[in-house]
Design a protein around this motif. Sequence first.
Motif, short mmCIF file in Angstrom:
data_model
loop_
_atom_site.label_atom_id
_atom_site.label_comp_id
_atom_site.label_asym_id
_atom_site.label_seq_id
_atom_site.Cartn_x
_atom_site.Cartn_y
_atom_site.Cartn_z
N VAL A 84 9.03 4.85 -5.53
CA VAL A 84 8.44 4.82 -4.19
C VAL A 84 8.19 3.38 -3.75
CG1 VAL A 84 6.42 5.46 -2.82
CG2 VAL A 84 7.43 7.11 -4.40
N ILE A 85 7.73 2.54 -4.71
CA ILE A 85 7.48 1.13 -4.36
C ILE A 85 8.77 0.47 -3.90
CG2 ILE A 85 6.93 -1.14 -5.32
CD1 ILE A 85 4.83 0.18 -7.05
N GLU A 86 9.88 0.71 -4.66
CA GLU A 86 11.14 0.06 -4.31
C GLU A 86 11.64 0.53 -2.94
OE1 GLU A 86 14.33 0.13 -7.19
OE2 GLU A 86 15.79 -0.31 -5.63
N SER A 87 11.69 1.86 -2.76
CA SER A 87 12.17 2.37 -1.46
C SER A 87 11.22 1.97 -0.35
CB SER A 87 12.28 3.89 -1.49
OG SER A 87 13.03 4.28 -2.59
N GLY A 88 9.92 2.09 -0.64
CA GLY A 88 8.92 1.79 0.38
C GLY A 88 8.94 0.34 0.81
N TYR A 89 9.19 -0.56 -0.15
CA TYR A 89 9.23 -1.99 0.16
C TYR A 89 10.26 -2.26 1.26
CZ TYR A 89 10.58 -6.90 -0.46
OH TYR A 89 10.89 -8.21 -0.24
N PHE A 90 11.51 -1.75 1.04
CA PHE A 90 12.57 -2.01 2.02
C PHE A 90 12.30 -1.26 3.32
CE2 PHE A 90 14.67 -3.07 -1.98
CZ PHE A 90 15.19 -4.30 -1.66
N LEU A 91 11.83 -0.02 3.17
CA LEU A 91 11.58 0.82 4.36
C LEU A 91 10.53 0.18 5.26
CD1 LEU A 91 12.14 3.65 5.63
CD2 LEU A 91 10.11 4.42 4.43
N VAL A 92 9.37 -0.14 4.68
CA VAL A 92 8.26 -0.66 5.48
C VAL A 92 8.64 -2.00 6.12
CG1 VAL A 92 5.92 -1.59 5.38
CG2 VAL A 92 6.48 0.55 4.20
N PHE A 93 9.22 -2.91 5.31
CA PHE A 93 9.56 -4.21 5.88
C PHE A 93 10.59 -4.08 6.99
CE2 PHE A 93 7.56 -6.47 2.26
CZ PHE A 93 6.88 -7.42 3.01
N GLU A 94 11.65 -3.28 6.75
CA GLU A 94 12.71 -3.20 7.76
C GLU A 94 12.22 -2.57 9.05
OE1 GLU A 94 16.37 -1.59 6.21
OE2 GLU A 94 16.65 -3.29 4.87
N VAL A 95 11.22 -1.68 8.94
CA VAL A 95 10.69 -1.08 10.17
C VAL A 95 9.73 -2.05 10.86
CG1 VAL A 95 9.26 0.77 11.11
CG2 VAL A 95 11.01 1.29 9.41
N VAL A 96 8.79 -2.60 10.08
CA VAL A 96 7.75 -3.44 10.68
C VAL A 96 8.31 -4.77 11.16
CG1 VAL A 96 5.58 -4.63 10.23
CG2 VAL A 96 5.94 -2.35 9.32
N TRP A 97 9.17 -5.37 10.37
CA TRP A 97 9.74 -6.66 10.76
C TRP A 97 11.08 -6.49 11.50
CZ3 TRP A 97 8.92 -10.49 6.06
CH2 TRP A 97 7.60 -10.95 6.09
N ARG A 98 11.34 -5.37 12.06
CA ARG A 98 12.54 -5.10 12.84
C ARG A 98 13.81 -5.52 12.11
NH1 ARG A 98 12.76 -5.43 18.50
NH2 ARG A 98 11.17 -4.07 19.33
N GLY A 99 14.04 -4.87 10.96
CA GLY A 99 15.29 -5.10 10.25
C GLY A 99 15.29 -6.27 9.28
N GLN A 100 14.12 -6.78 8.97
CA GLN A 100 14.08 -7.88 8.00
C GLN A 100 13.17 -7.56 6.83
OE1 GLN A 100 13.13 -11.48 10.36
NE2 GLN A 100 15.17 -12.15 9.73
N THR A 101 13.51 -8.11 5.66
CA THR A 101 12.62 -8.07 4.50
C THR A 101 12.29 -9.52 4.17
OG1 THR A 101 14.53 -8.16 3.06
CG2 THR A 101 13.67 -5.97 3.59
N VAL A 102 11.53 -9.74 3.11
CA VAL A 102 11.21 -11.13 2.75
C VAL A 102 12.50 -11.91 2.50
CG1 VAL A 102 10.04 -12.59 1.06
CG2 VAL A 102 9.01 -10.43 1.75
N GLY A 103 13.40 -11.30 1.70
CA GLY A 103 14.66 -11.96 1.36
C GLY A 103 15.51 -12.21 2.60
N LYS A 104 15.60 -11.21 3.48
CA LYS A 104 16.43 -11.35 4.68
C LYS A 104 15.85 -12.43 5.59
CE LYS A 104 18.50 -6.79 4.80
NZ LYS A 104 17.66 -5.95 3.94
N ARG A 105 14.53 -12.56 5.61
CA ARG A 105 13.91 -13.58 6.44
C ARG A 105 14.29 -14.97 5.94
NH1 ARG A 105 8.02 -13.19 9.32
NH2 ARG A 105 9.06 -11.75 10.70
N VAL A 106 14.24 -15.15 4.61
CA VAL A 106 14.60 -16.45 4.03
C VAL A 106 16.08 -16.74 4.29
CG1 VAL A 106 14.80 -17.78 1.90
CG2 VAL A 106 12.82 -16.32 2.26
N ALA A 107 16.92 -15.71 4.14
CA ALA A 107 18.36 -15.90 4.33
C ALA A 107 18.74 -15.90 5.82
CB ALA A 107 19.14 -14.81 3.60
N ARG A 108 17.76 -15.68 6.69
CA ARG A 108 17.98 -15.65 8.14
C ARG A 108 19.01 -14.60 8.56
NH1 ARG A 108 17.29 -19.47 11.69
NH2 ARG A 108 15.61 -20.95 11.40
N ILE A 109 18.83 -13.38 8.03
CA ILE A 109 19.70 -12.29 8.46
C ILE A 109 18.83 -11.10 8.87
CG2 ILE A 109 21.66 -12.96 7.06
CD1 ILE A 109 20.88 -10.90 5.01
#
Lengths: 264, 328
Positions: A84-109
């Motif tokens: 749940v933590i793994e799925s939730g991490y990507f799910l919550v970030f991609e929804v709240v940050w409009r398609g970004q996670t911590v890694g995607k933010r650093v990579a600017r994607i």
Amino acid sequence: MRFLNRISQSTPESVELEFTLAGIGNRILAWVIDYHVLIVLYGLFWLLWILFATGLLKYLETLEGDYSSVYLWLLAIGILISFVIESGYFLVFEVVWRGQTVGKRVARIRVIQDDGRPVRLAQAALRSLLRPIDNFCFIGAFFILFGKREKRIGDWAAGTIVIQEERGDRATTLQISDPAKQLATKLPELADLNQLLPDDYAVIREYLQRRGKMSRKARNEKSMELARQLRALIALETIPPDTTSDHFLEAVYLAYQQQAGNGE
Amino acid sequence: MAQSSGSSQPLNAGNVVSAAVTLYRSHLKQYLGISLIATLWVFLVFVSLIVLAIVAGIAFGVARAGESSGGAVIAVLISLVLFAGWVVLALYCIGKGLLNTALISRLAFSELADQPETMQAVRGQLNRKGSWRFLLTWFLAGLILFAINLGLSFAAAIPVLAVSAVAGEDSPVTVLVNLILQLVVVAVYYWFWARWFISEVPLAVESDTGSTEAISRSWELSTGSALRILLVLVVASIITLPLFILPFLPFIFTLIANAAMFADSSPASVAALVASVIGSLVIGILLFFPLNVFILPFWQAIKAVIYYDLRVRKEGLGMKLRGHGSQQ
């Protein structure tokens, strides 16, 4: 850069939009960063879970009855929560940050829907649930590498693509020296600034922004080269004495900006 | 030809890898051809070593059959001469291999700089420069890194010895200090390694750069960029990881299959175990060569993009105004 895949999409309003796809490098970069964050999260969770489990088992020992299968249940629940933590991490970030996670933010994607709209819960959930399949034996990486639109299985199912963030103008204020400011006021009379195109201006700004990080020798050469080319472009006959090439470039940058400002 | 104004943007670690992948895919045949030649040169070192071993074995066999002490001396002499010859041949082959390796980076760079060159022309240029220069650069960079590794290990050993003298050899403090220092040594070593990662590329690209200049060019260009280069290497390694694991599979399977034999210490089973492990390692090495043909161009493209990006950042490469070609 032309070595990165570009893609054009039409929105529901039939507006053509062009995106640069994220590329395998940025996808892996984001993946590496996200899983490092997850390792820290797992570590914290299991630490707390083990503390909780030992406490619970100790308490159960004081009670009567057979609780020998409890630790298996605790292990099973722990593994479930990890998932749940793994799925939730990507799910919550991609929804709240409009398609970004911590890694995607650093990579600017960023993940977006095929038609250019931001991802919603449904898409983020599908991507997140299919992630274990994509991770298995690098299957997702092969899909990204060989697919024209760089979609992993989760992207195909959810109807999403991953694109590069268009970088906005960095908010760095350029250092303009005093001699350059003085020269900038005289330049419109001395030279034909109308010959300058926005592309030329962009190059000068690029140089002024990046010169601080250039090596000294290369910077001097580049400054002289650009100043020489620029002088020919704007038909400046004589450069005022005691003007360095950097001052000249700064002055043209400033004068062009002021002229554009007056024109509006 | 009038050109429009423009400048190349610095690339982040991910885009360096993506650009390298695109370059590799669009020049697949050419790069694979050069990579095959480079790998065959290095393979020749391996094959000639086997031939040397066989010839030396025959020489000793003949000497033993003759049972005269003079025969043994001659066999030793023949082996020594052959070995010296092999060393010269090996250096020549490695030099040729390195030249071809660098050739891929050079072609990739000229593609990035938007000034494509033909392979024949570049190969001629590099041959005139001499493969010994590539060998020397490779050797110097290796030597410097070896010295750094040695120095770091010594530097780390002193505090560990001091702590163990005070706290005792088995105390947790000593173990912890040792562990932390080992990690620091690895981190510092990789930092230096990143600084010289591209050293053969300036040698291949810049006409007036020699072996020692290439080493210092690599150092200058990578100033302040070591961490980004390391990040590129991490991302690139993950792409090649599946391919690198492949040649070691026979070795791993042999170990697993023979796990029971480890417990058995009879001479016959030890001999069988050693033979099967060596056999699987040889198979692994033989598998490694064809795989290397595919992996090598990718890494050379990575080096080319890193070098290109460093020059964009440090020297404003590609930053030009209308009507002027960029000067190299």
